[in-house]
Design an enzyme around this catalytic site. Structure first.
Site: not given
Ligand code: GCW
Length: 669
Positions: A151-152, A193, A273, A277, A327, A356, A378, A384, A502, A532
């Site tokens: 994933e990613r 996940n 987790k 999600e 969020r 995120d 983290e 990503e 950036e 989201w």
């Protein structure tokens, strides 16, 4: 053996240097005790000596200290008064190079430090160098799935899994060598996940494989960790609940853990987790995260395991019309009330920012708010949202800023680095982890320059006082050899890459203007009307998300004086202006430019920066191995085209919204 490998050894690719004046130390390696990690350390030294200096070293076991008149060589001693926690002292005196440490892992890190110096052809005479890791836990999180996908993942497939099986081979050992050489001491091998067969990693089916993998890791001072499915009692155990307060659920976990720890007694623990999600968690049973985490922690406590519980919890079915739900507030709102409720083998794992892994975010306000809870920071070196390892984006300068952020949780020692290391609240030490950027590609990281993030993360986790520039240089010289021209060009590319990314992707803290799902390439409104919680709120007059007290109030979740600083447009650090505030296009920034002009200018500049990077890279063509040169060149060309696309879409979008012309009359569509 080396010829058969279909992958490089990254910064451990040793170059021949038989004329290095200090090679002689490596002829004799004296070890004091027969301990697995020290044995590994001595083997690594002799392997490096063989490859670099054509020296075949003799490994000699000695009892206690070497006598006064003993001969030249390298001496590896554990010493109960030496540097602890994996630290080491490396020094040279009268022809003897000594590495002392309290623990075997310190000896290993000292040996790799010595190897790095030799790779860079630095003199070893009169060396006197001490290093002690800042963070107790220095981890990598792999998001690999059992079918081999990641994933990613942007650098091939998983090298831990294939077709529902664990892969254990020479590459596994080389992976362990690479990560231990930069001080990593914990690795989570499977995706957070946890679905399907991954749920079964804690069952008998995989016990034998895990045992073997853990042994490889153990020899390199690395603990194995697994991601866990909170609903395993149902999916694996056949129970009809996973309620953390149900007696049958507790029993099930206790039995399961007993069995897992019987095969891997030193398993580090588990990463979870939950309620995020779509993953199951305690909310289903009206239980808190503390109840969920503590239940699991009690089950692993007898074996010394820890439960690392992620704070990435938010509503992912939001309505874009709703301007109150934010969020950014979510992790804070969910976890700050639970401070002090977690048992001592629970560690909360907090993403660096409240959203995120965007190219720019403020530091999560949970850092500082939690004062009686162990915490892990983290970060994500899998790029990503920062160019997916096709764009160069050296993230260590960003991580430095995060670590150095003053949360104001104490008068002194209040930075994120102080909190996670345990300096701020000594009983609550934790550490740092990165979502890994490696895969089965021959160079491990897809983009050859992305290996600087892998290496850099480990070095920074160990020694946060190193500068981003020092780390870049060290990586570069170990990887390409100590060639001044290469080092200068490559380090300049690295150091300008995060700011460049950036500039062409985002003004002042606005993220998310990407294609939904794959998160690659510009799409200004891609997430604007989605569920989201990720909006820029641009209209004809301005843009930005109002997060002061008149908006969502996220600014108020910080401790003072940070809360007041973020509250007003005037005091808010400019790089985060649009993260915290809705601002008119005509607003004048501190340099006198209007906001809209700033958007245009930075987007043009970002592209020019990529052109400069290409020129720097081309300038060292003759000095870089052809295959690496070509791989990087192709990616840089792609980056340039892609940066132009970003520039043009963003400039055009805001021009069409605002109707304000670029003062410099450049082409906007
Ligand atoms: O960044 C997001 C990713 C998801 C990921 C999630 C997480 C593993 O888009 O792919 O899931 O974060 O961190 O859990």
């Amino acid at each position: 053996m080396e010829e058969q490998m279909d992958y490089s050894m990254a910064w451990l690719s040793y170059r021949k240097n038989p004329l290095f004046p200090d090679r002689e130390y490596f002829r004799k390696i004296y070890v004091q005790e027969n301990e697995a990690v020290i044995h590994t350390a001595a083997k690594e030294l002799s392997r490096a000596a063989e490859a670099m200096f054509d020296e075949s070293s003799q490994i000699i076991t000695i009892v206690k200290e070497a006598p006064e008149n003993s001969s030249a060589g390298i001496y590896l001693y554990t010493d109960k008064n030496g540097p602890g926690n994996g630290g080491y002292h490396l020094y040279e005196e009268g022809g003897r190079l000594t590495i002392t440490a309290k623990e075997p892992s310190g000896i290993l890190y000292g040996c790799f430090a010595l190897i790095r110096k030799a790779q860079r052809l630095l003199s070893l005479k009169n060396l006197d160098y001490k290093e002690e890791p800042d963070n107790p836990l220095r981890m990598l999180n792999h998001w690999g799935n059992m079918d081999g996908s990641i994933e990613r993942g942007y650098s091939g497939d998983s090298f831990f899994f294939k077709s529902q099986e664990l892969l254990i081979n020479e590459r596994t050992v080389d992976y362990a060598r690479l990560v231990s050489s930069i001080g990593i001491n914990g690795v989570v091998i499977n995706n957070v996940n946890v679905k399907e067969n991954a749920t079964k990693l804690i069952s008998e089916d995989y016990a034998e494989d895990l045992k073997q993998l853990a042994m490889i890791f153990r020899n390199y001072g690395i603990s194995l960790y697994l991601s866990l499915n909170f609903a395993a009692p149902m999916e694996l155990g056949g129970l009809d609940t996973a309620d953390p307060e149900a007696a049958e659920v507790k029993d099930w976990w206790e039995k399961q853990m007993k069995q897992v720890y019987a095969s891997v007694p030193d398993l580090g623990g588990f990463l979870v987790k939950a309620d995020s999600e779509g993953r199951p968690g305690p909310f289903t049973y009206q239980r808190t995260h503390a109840q969920g985490a503590n239940m699991l922690a009690n089950a692993v406590k007898p074996y010394g395991g820890v439960i690392i519980w992620r704070c990435f919890v938010y509503n992912c079915t939001q309505d874009w019309r709703d301007r109150k739900t934010d969020r950014a507030r979510s992790a804070y709102d969910s976890f700050s009330p639970l401070d002090g409720q977690f048992v001592d083998n629970v560690i909360l794992q907090i993403k660096n920012g409240p959203m995120d892994f965007q190219v720019r975010e403020p530091v999560s306000s949970l850092f500082g708010a939690l004062q009686r809870t162990r915490q892990i920071l983290e970060v994500q070196i899998a790029q990503e949202y920062t160019g997916q390892q096709r764009h160069v984006c050296y993230l260590i300068p960003e991580f430095k800023e995060i670590l150095e952020f003053h949360t104001r949780c104490t008068k002194e020692r209040d930075t994120v680095a102080d909190i996670i290391s345990g300096r701020a609240f000594p009983q609550f030490a934790g550490g740092i982890t990165a979502v890994a950027n490696t895969g089965s590609d021959t160079n491990w990281t897809g983009h050859d320059l992305a290996a600087a993030n892998w290496f850099g993360f480990g070095r920074l986790a160990f020694s946060p006082s190193l500068t981003a520039g020092e780390i870049a240089e060290e990586w570069c010289e170990c990887t390409f050899g100590p060639d001044k021209e290469i080092t200068e060009a490559v380090c300049r590319i690295l150091m300008m890459s995060w700011p460049a990314y950036e500039k062409y992707t985002s003004p002042l803290g606005i993220g998310w203007m990407v294609n939904p799902h794959n998160h690659y390439g510009p799409n200004v409104d891609g997430y604007e009307y989605d569920r989201w919680g990720t909006y820029h709120r641009a209209d004809h007059y301005g843009l930005g998300v109002e997060r002061g007290s008149k908006g969502t109030g996220y600014a108020q979740t910080y401790l003072e004086p940070n809360a007041s600083m973020y509250e007003t447009i005037e005091d808010c650090p400019e790089e985060l202006l649009l993260f915290f505030h809705y601002v008119p296009y005509t607003y004048r920034l501190k340099n006198g430019k209007t906001l809209i002009q700033h958007i245009y200018d930075t987007h043009f500049e970002g592209v020019e920066d990529v052109q400069k990077m290409i020129a720097l890279w081309n300038g060292i063509r003759e000095r870089i191995p052809e295959d690496i040169f070509m791989r990087v060149s192709e990616r840089l060309e792609h980056q340039l085209e892609h940066a132009k696309e970003w520039r043009d879409q963003i400039n055009t979008y805001f021009y069409r919204k605002s109707f304000i012309e670029d003062e410099k009359g450049r082409e906007i569509y």
